[in-house]
Design an enzyme around this catalytic site. Structure first.
Site, PDB file in Angstrom:
ATOM      1  N   LEU A  14       0.825  -1.204   0.000  1.00 28.61           N
ATOM      2  CA  LEU A  14       0.000   0.000   0.000  1.00 28.61           C
ATOM      3  C   LEU A  14       0.869   1.267   0.000  1.00 28.61           C
ATOM      4  CD1 LEU A  14      -3.280   0.477   1.913  1.00 28.61           C
ATOM      5  CD2 LEU A  14      -1.492   2.174   2.253  1.00 28.61           C
ATOM      6  N   LYS A 192     -16.056   1.352   5.958  1.00 23.03           N
ATOM      7  CA  LYS A 192     -14.957   0.468   5.519  1.00 23.03           C
ATOM      8  C   LYS A 192     -15.032  -0.869   6.248  1.00 23.03           C
ATOM      9  CE  LYS A 192     -11.266  -0.420   3.106  1.00 23.03           C
ATOM     10  NZ  LYS A 192      -9.902  -0.280   3.587  1.00 23.03           N
ATOM     11  N   ASN A 196     -14.500  -4.860   5.559  1.00 24.21           N
ATOM     12  CA  ASN A 196     -13.324  -5.504   6.163  1.00 24.21           C
ATOM     13  C   ASN A 196     -13.662  -6.584   7.182  1.00 24.21           C
ATOM     14  OD1 ASN A 196     -11.108  -4.422   4.864  1.00 24.21           O
ATOM     15  ND2 ASN A 196     -10.969  -2.644   6.176  1.00 24.21           N
TER      16      ASN A 196
END
Length: 322
Positions: A14, A192, A196
């Site tokens: 990332l 999110k 997740n």
């Protein structure tokens, strides 16, 4: 605003990807590395991407944070399992009036960082990115890449769209990274987690990719139930996740390329799992508000068992290589 200087703490799948894109667009970027330091300092970064491959033969690479200059924006792209390092590595590299941009999964990270660095702004970034590190300094970007930015205010009060968010967004957009600005970081973080929590947790416990979880009627139903339980957690903190968002996440995952989640990769590579940030912190926030999330707690307890076994058996102890 190309005059903003950036530091990347954690140059993996990332941090390496976003940092490389920023440098390619002309920004000054400083990379902190651990196991990949020699490779990257000598040969730079290699990015394979669906948006076009590129190589940066030279990057500003460091193995010691004390040798890095103070930067305007420090991007925290470590796994949350390494956040115990932040009190040591964050203060030397952040300017007094700088910004810490937290590109990590989970809930409550910004609160922890606010305890470490007082006089800086903290922005949370929610990354929708399918990317893997395939070799030292070599990152393969498979899909997506969008980041949602939201500024942190004490106790996660909604901060609105700030000028600093817009300046950073401009640099990212110039680098070809799609950015969305959120007025409410806490709502963004819960949204999110809608993705997740089910996919990271079930991928590890059931040894399955996202496409396998969606193809089976039982696991697809379990994913949906977990998503609604995340929405219940959000509601306990005064945030509403719309039902339409949950349905969008389900259909979005069905259309995704078969994907091995970041937690499944960590599990397969025998690295500590981000259990507390993604599962423990949301559970505790909901329980503080008097709300029980039984299915998420069931996942949490199973993952804690697996994580404890990894840490106990791991040759790296508490400091796995980045």
């Amino acid at each position: 605003m190309g005059d903003i200087t950036y530091a990347i703490l954690g140059t993996g799948a990332l941090g390496g990807f976003y940092g490389a894109k920023l440098q390619k667009a002309g920004n000054e970027v400083h990379f902190l590395l651990k196991s990949d330091y020699l490779e990257v300092s000598q040969h730079g970064l290699v990015i394979e991407s669906k948006d076009g491959d590129f190589t940066l033969p030279q990057v500003l690479a460091y193995s010691d944070v004390e040798k890095m200059p103070g930067c305007d924006v420090v991007i925290v792209a470590l796994k949350t399992t390494q956040n115990h390092l932040l009190p040591h590595i964050l203060p030397p590299v952040i300017k007094d009036d700088g910004v810490v941009l937290v590109l990590q999964n989970g809930l409550g990270i910004e609160e922890e960082i606010a305890q470490i660095v007082g006089n800086v702004r903290i922005i949370g970034g929610l990354c929708f990115l399918c990317s893997n590190k395939v070799a030292p300094g070599h990152i393969r970007h498979l899909d997506y890449g969008q980041i949602t930015l939201g500024e942190y205010k004490s106790n996660y009060q909604a901060a609105g769209i700030t000028e600093k968010m817009q300046q950073i967004a401009e640099d990212f957009q110039n680098a070809g990274i799609s950015i969305e600005l959120a007025e409410d970081l806490l709502l963004g973080r819960w949204k999110k987690l809608v993705w997740n929590i089910p996919y990271n947790g079930l991928s590890v416990i059931l040894n399955a990719r996202t496409d396998e979880l969606m193809a089976d009627v039982h696991t697809r139903q379990l994913v949906e139930q977990l998503m609604y339980e995340v929405a219940l957690g959000a509601k306990s903190t005064g945030r509403v996740v719309p039902e339409s968002f949950i349905q969008t996440m389900l259909s979005y995952t069905i259309k995704m390329k078969p994907y091995r989640t970041s937690m499944k990769i960590d599990f397969d590579e025998i690295r500590p799992l981000e259990v507390e940030a993604i599962f423990g912190n949301p559970l505790r926030k909901a329980e503080t508000a008097g709300v029980n999330l039984p299915q998420i707690r069931c996942l949490y307890q199973q993952l804690k068992f697996l994580d404890t076994r990894i840490i106990r058996n791991s040759a790296y102890g508490k400091l796995p290589p980045t």
